[in-house]
Design an enzyme around this catalytic site. Structure first.
Site, PDB file in Angstrom:
ATOM      1  N   GLN A 197       0.858  -1.177   0.000  1.00 53.17           N
ATOM      2  CA  GLN A 197       0.000   0.000   0.000  1.00 53.17           C
ATOM      3  C   GLN A 197       0.901   1.236   0.000  1.00 53.17           C
ATOM      4  O   GLN A 197       1.709   1.419   0.920  1.00 53.17           O
ATOM      5  CB  GLN A 197      -0.912   0.008   1.227  1.00 53.17           C
ATOM      6  CG  GLN A 197      -1.995  -1.050   1.211  1.00 53.17           C
ATOM      7  CD  GLN A 197      -3.125  -0.736   0.242  1.00 53.17           C
ATOM      8  OE1 GLN A 197      -3.180   0.351  -0.323  1.00 53.17           O
ATOM      9  NE2 GLN A 197      -4.014  -1.692   0.040  1.00 53.17           N
ATOM     10  N   ASN A 215      -1.756  -8.080   4.748  1.00 51.74           N
ATOM     11  CA  ASN A 215      -2.134  -6.770   5.266  1.00 51.74           C
ATOM     12  C   ASN A 215      -3.474  -6.800   6.011  1.00 51.74           C
ATOM     13  O   ASN A 215      -3.564  -6.413   7.180  1.00 51.74           O
ATOM     14  CB  ASN A 215      -2.196  -5.777   4.111  1.00 51.74           C
ATOM     15  CG  ASN A 215      -2.504  -4.361   4.535  1.00 51.74           C
ATOM     16  OD1 ASN A 215      -1.893  -3.825   5.447  1.00 51.74           O
ATOM     17  ND2 ASN A 215      -3.465  -3.728   3.870  1.00 51.74           N
ATOM     18  N   GLU A 266      -3.057 -16.235  -1.968  1.00 51.23           N
ATOM     19  CA  GLU A 266      -2.214 -15.310  -2.729  1.00 51.23           C
ATOM     20  C   GLU A 266      -1.384 -16.149  -3.701  1.00 51.23           C
ATOM     21  O   GLU A 266      -0.831 -17.180  -3.308  1.00 51.23           O
ATOM     22  CB  GLU A 266      -1.307 -14.521  -1.787  1.00 51.23           C
ATOM     23  CG  GLU A 266      -0.183 -13.752  -2.442  1.00 51.23           C
ATOM     24  CD  GLU A 266      -0.679 -12.699  -3.424  1.00 51.23           C
ATOM     25  OE1 GLU A 266      -0.134 -12.646  -4.541  1.00 51.23           O
ATOM     26  OE2 GLU A 266      -1.615 -11.939  -3.072  1.00 51.23           O
ATOM     27  N   ASP A 312      -9.347  -7.978  -2.450  1.00 51.83           N
ATOM     28  CA  ASP A 312      -8.598  -6.752  -2.768  1.00 51.83           C
ATOM     29  C   ASP A 312      -7.905  -7.004  -4.102  1.00 51.83           C
ATOM     30  O   ASP A 312      -6.689  -7.195  -4.166  1.00 51.83           O
ATOM     31  CB  ASP A 312      -7.585  -6.462  -1.663  1.00 51.83           C
ATOM     32  CG  ASP A 312      -6.900  -5.117  -1.841  1.00 51.83           C
ATOM     33  OD1 ASP A 312      -7.221  -4.408  -2.813  1.00 51.83           O
ATOM     34  OD2 ASP A 312      -6.036  -4.775  -1.012  1.00 51.83           O
ATOM     35  N   CYS A 327      -9.144  -0.422  -6.108  1.00 53.92           N
ATOM     36  CA  CYS A 327      -8.339   0.727  -6.527  1.00 53.92           C
ATOM     37  C   CYS A 327      -8.827   1.291  -7.851  1.00 53.92           C
ATOM     38  O   CYS A 327      -8.229   2.221  -8.392  1.00 53.92           O
ATOM     39  CB  CYS A 327      -6.865   0.336  -6.624  1.00 53.92           C
ATOM     40  SG  CYS A 327      -6.523  -0.970  -7.828  1.00 53.92           S
TER      41      CYS A 327
END
Length: 378
Positions: free
Chosen positions: A197, A231, A247, A307, A332
């Site tokens: 981030q 995170n 991930e 995310d 985003c």
């Protein structure tokens, strides 16, 4: 932003909004309302769209610069709107540690012909107390290994050098980041090779927002896709019975495991799978050796957190999300978020919608949306 804050404003294409920060905030809220008004109506959202501000300067903990050569030496440069370079003397939006290092490292490079030759880029990553520099070359960095090592030692910094197919590390390429979530200080290991981030303060606000909203939910287990270095999963794990995070990046998965361990998180497991692969595994459509250490049937998921990258979620992931009672969607890109919410509106309503200003003086805005299931598809 204006020339009083940055002498390059108006020529550098990085910062494009020249109005006051109050006006920038109003603009971003107005754009969001215009873009999502139909979705809000379809998803039954009648609440307030929260806006979390950032600092006007010193907020970027990751920065990338071109290095421009002329007769007087090497200079930091950014691109103009027409892609031509604009020389950067200072950058008002970078972290103070980066700002302090920039002239020092450039001076050393300009004084050493070996370091200066064929260098074309410089990147910086800052954490709570550390800073890392990355130098990019169009020549074999092994030929200047001694000079690079001396540079790192003289400046007392960690340094990475890269050229095609080669990488040298002086010091550590892992930085330590501290973030406070629900009055608890968390310690993360982060790497420039994974997603970070870029605004640490905004990230802390995002984590605390989600934590506070979930505190009053009926919670069982959490599934997270695209977890990076952990995170969100590390911060939110205390709220759930068990957490399973996925991930695809191997290095990020390794860091995520370390972050869970060093923060004493015992109820969190990681799987190195893409979001699409995990969707297939959860539906028992395919078996994966990387899941042998887990018993998927033991999880009772009440929440899913995603995310995704700027492109958003593909169809298989959206179909999986629609099976969950609660969705936390971090985005985003408002364009891909709108597209995905149009699908999720078939089964879920929006309970919370928040904006986080990661980058003042730009058109970018980060969004967090919480959704709750209202019906099942036939």
């Amino acid at each position: 932003m204006n020339t009083a804050l940055c002498s390059s404003f108006g020529s550098c294409a990085s910062c494009v909004l020249g109005s006051t920060y109050k006006s920038q905030k109003q603009l971003k809220i107005a754009r969001t309302k215009e873009l999502f008004s139909g979705i809000w109506q379809a998803c039954g959202f009648a609440g307030e769209c929260c806006f979390f501000e950032t600092n006007e300067s010193g907020f970027r903990s990751r920065a990338e610069f071109r290095l421009w050569h002329d007769e007087s030496g090497v200079h930091y440069a950014m691109s103009r709107a027409d892609k031509k370079p604009v020389i950067i003397e200072t950058c008002a939006i970078v972290d103070a540690k980066i700002s302090a290092l920039m002239p020092r490292i450039l001076e050393k490079i300009n004084r050493n012909s070996s370091l200066k030759e064929r260098i074309f880029g410089c990147e910086f990553v800052a954490s709570s107390d550390e800073v890392l520099a990355i130098l990019l070359y169009h020549k074999d960095i092994l030929s200047i290994k001694t000079e690079l090592e001396n540079l790192a030692n003289e400046l007392k910094i960690s340094l990475i050098a890269r050229s095609k197919g080669k990488k040298l590390v002086f010091g550590s390429e892992i930085l330590n980041q501290k973030i406070t979530v629900n009055s608890r200080i968390l310690s993360y290991k982060i790497s420039p090779d994974g997603f970070i981030q870029p605004n640490a303060s905004a990230n802390e606000k995002m984590l605390n927002f989600v934590y506070s909203k979930l505190a009053n939910h009926n919670k069982k287990d959490l599934c997270e896709l695209y977890c990076g270095h952990g995170n969100f999963s590390v911060a939110l794990a205390p709220l759930f019975s068990k957490v399973l995070a996925t991930e695809i990046n191997k290095a990020s998965t390794a860091l995520a495991k370390q972050n869970a361990e060093q923060n004493g998180v015992k109820n969190l497991e990681f799987a190195r799978l893409s979001a699409d692969e995990f969707a297939k595994a959860l539906r028992a459509e395919r078996e994966f050796k990387r899941l042998k250490h887990l018993e998927l049937s033991s999880y009772d998921f009440s929440h899913i957190l995603v995310d995704p990258p700027r492109a958003g979620c593909d169809e298989s992931v959206l179909n999986l999300m629609m099976e969950f009672q609660n969705i936390i969607y971090i985005s985003c890109s408002q364009a891909s978020l709108k597209r995905d919410l149009e699908v999720l509106a078939k089964t879920h309503k929006i309970t919370d919608f928040a904006l986080f200003d990661q980058f003042a003086h730009t058109n970018h805005i980060e969004s967090i949306v919480l959704l709750k299931k209202i019906k099942f598809l036939a």
